[in-house]
Design an enzyme around this catalytic site. Structure first.
Site, short mmCIF file in Angstrom:
data_model
loop_
_atom_site.label_atom_id
_atom_site.label_comp_id
_atom_site.label_asym_id
_atom_site.label_seq_id
_atom_site.Cartn_x
_atom_site.Cartn_y
_atom_site.Cartn_z
N PHE A 112 -155.62 -127.54 -39.75
CA PHE A 112 -156.63 -128.08 -38.82
C PHE A 112 -156.26 -129.47 -38.32
CE2 PHE A 112 -159.29 -131.52 -40.41
CZ PHE A 112 -158.86 -131.63 -41.72
N LYS A 113 -155.35 -130.15 -38.99
CA LYS A 113 -155.02 -131.52 -38.59
C LYS A 113 -154.44 -131.57 -37.19
CE LYS A 113 -154.90 -133.48 -43.14
NZ LYS A 113 -155.17 -132.27 -43.96
#
Ligand SMILES: *Cc1c(COP(=O)(O)O)cnc(C)c1O
Length: 466
Positions: A112-113
């Site tokens: 998700f980064k």
């Protein structure tokens, strides 16, 4: 009409207010605090039928207005989310027990980064070009942050990026995602030491004022407000699309490490997303579970787990929530943080704890419980979960089994692609998830990295020589 400009204040109350552009480039406040908007925007309400990039621009606009022209910002969002491989950018899937998975992992590095980093890279490039200056980003990584940062900053004109990782102590997939990037402004350094050694070198470089000025050092770690801001978007996105029946409360569960992701959820809630509760999900490093059950924290040793990106004892972004719980009294935040740093312990007053437990809870899963969730979900739904997401799903299933939680719609943030953590998935299911197409030849690509000793001045010389 005069343009409205959001300003930002430090959680420790002893730094001047800054504009968005200054907050973007500075990261941490000079008093050691984290920046938050001085005044929160009102309700943000966006048409759920918009494509993700347009939806994102709408949600983020109140936070950046005045710092960048609207059409430039819109184009930047289109460009950032054009790197995601799913047509919806962030698709949502429902499991057979009604839990909705918000898949945040379809970006270039499968965690998700990327959602925030892809924005950050472009925002940095824009702002540095405006100022006619360059920056050198230096960071330490034990895994996901480094690859997301490298993918976001590769080939950017005004940035050089150096990522330090501990030599022979990261997973193969994680290392190769960093070291196979062929871009003239990307430098991978393998330090002969641990992750903590890498982090100490980075901290020491920031503390060396002369060096910091010479190379114009910049940071992109998870305390950067712009990263939180980009993550606010998908909470609004998920709530606006979720299949709730009238009046059904919504609980959002977030696999948590540094508290950046779930704090973004809190910002979405404050700006109108109809979220009733947050469940902060942890692995055996359960200091946050302690915090949300008792209102106190005692720091322990970091223990390795199957979900390494959550192997954290001090969750830096928690300070943003603490600031809010203490009615924005920066001096009290500073006192509590100093006490926590000195003694490794902190306890909150009763009235704060009562308020907090109404809207938040903490759950933690052991490694064997995590494997059971992966196995059960595969058996029932045919879906492979990565171990971080599995911690979230396990926590949400506990909520569903509780009296209060069974009525609520359960939404879980799915933070990594199963192929990023294939060993745990294989241990649970016997299946080794294949890498998606754009990474399928990862093991054949040429790696480039420099091995350096665990020594500050050697690393500084290396950075300056480039
Ligand atoms: C970084 C990370 C987390 C933790 O997110 P925080 O914002 O630090 O709470 C969880 N899962 C994965 C896969 C990550 O990479």
């Amino acid at each position: 009409m005069t343009q409205q400009m959001t300003t930002y204040s430090s959680t420790r109350g002893a730094s001047p207010e800054l504009s968005f552009a200054d907050v973007l480039l500075s990261g941490l406040a000079p008093d050691g605090g984290l920046y938050v908007p001085t005044n929160w925007p009102g309700t943000i309400s966006v048409d759920p039928s918009l494509p993700y990039s347009a939806f994102a621009a709408e949600v983020m606009w109140p936070f950046v207005e005045g710092a960048i022209p609207r059409d430039t910002f819109d184009a930047l969002c289109v460009d950032a989310y054009g790197t995601f491989t799913d047509a919806d950018v962030i698709p949502i899937r429902e499991l057979s027990d009604g839990i909705e998975l918000v898949e945040l992992f379809h970006g270039p590095t499968l965690a998700f980064k990327d959602v925030a980093m892809q924005m950050l890279g472009r925002l940095f490039d824009y702002e540095l070009a405006q100022r006619g200056t360059r920056t050198t980003i230096v960071g330490a990584t034990s895994g996901d942050t480094g690859s997301a940062a490298i993918e976001a900053f590769r080939d950017r004109e005004n940035v050089d990026i150096f990522i330090l990782h501990p030599h022979e102590r990261t997973s193969q997939v994680q290392r190769r995602q960093m070291t196979t990037v062929d871009a003239p402004n990307v430098y991978n350094v393998a330090i002969e030491g641990t992750f903590d050694d890498c982090q100490d070198i980075v901290k020491a470089m920031f503390a060396d004022v002369a060096f910091r000025e010479r190379v114009k050092l910049g940071a992109v770690n998870s305390i950067n407000w712009a990263r939180v801001m980009a993550q606010v978007v998908y909470y609004h996105w998920a709530v606006s699309k979720s299949a709730v029946v009238d009046g059904q409360p919504i609980t959002v569960t977030v696999p948590t490490g540094n508290f950046g992701n779930v704090f973004a959820g809190r910002v979405a809630q404050r700006t109108g997303a109809a979220i009733d509760r947050f469940v902060v999900a942890s692995n055996r490093n359960d200091i946050l579970t302690q915090f949300f059950t008792s209102g106190s924290m005692t720091i322990g040793e970091v223990e390795p787990s199957l979900s390494p990106s959550m192997d954290i004892q001090v969750s830096s972004n928690l300070e943003r929530l603490i600031y809010e719980l203490l009615d924005n009294e920066g001096t009290r935040v500073a006192e509590l943080m100093a006490q926590f740093r000195a003694s490794g312990e902190v306890a909150f007053p009763d009235e704060v704890v009562t308020e907090m437990t109404a809207g938040w809870s903490g759950e933690s899963l052991t490694d064997s419980e995590t494997l059971e969730v992966i196995e059960a979900t595969y058996d029932k739904d045919g879906i492979l979960l990565d171990p971080h997401t599995a911690v979230g799903v396990g926590a949400a299933r506990r909520e569903l089994a509780s009296k209060a939680g069974s009525r609520a719609k359960q939404i879980v943030m799915a933070t990594a692609h199963p192929a990023k953590f294939p060993d745990a998935v294989e241990e649970a299911t016997g299946l080794r998830p294949p890498l998606p197409k754009h990474l399928a030849d990862l093991y054949e690509r040429k790696e480039r990295f420099e091995i350096l000793p665990n020594d500050l001045s050697t690393v500084q010389d290396f950075v300056e020589a480039q």
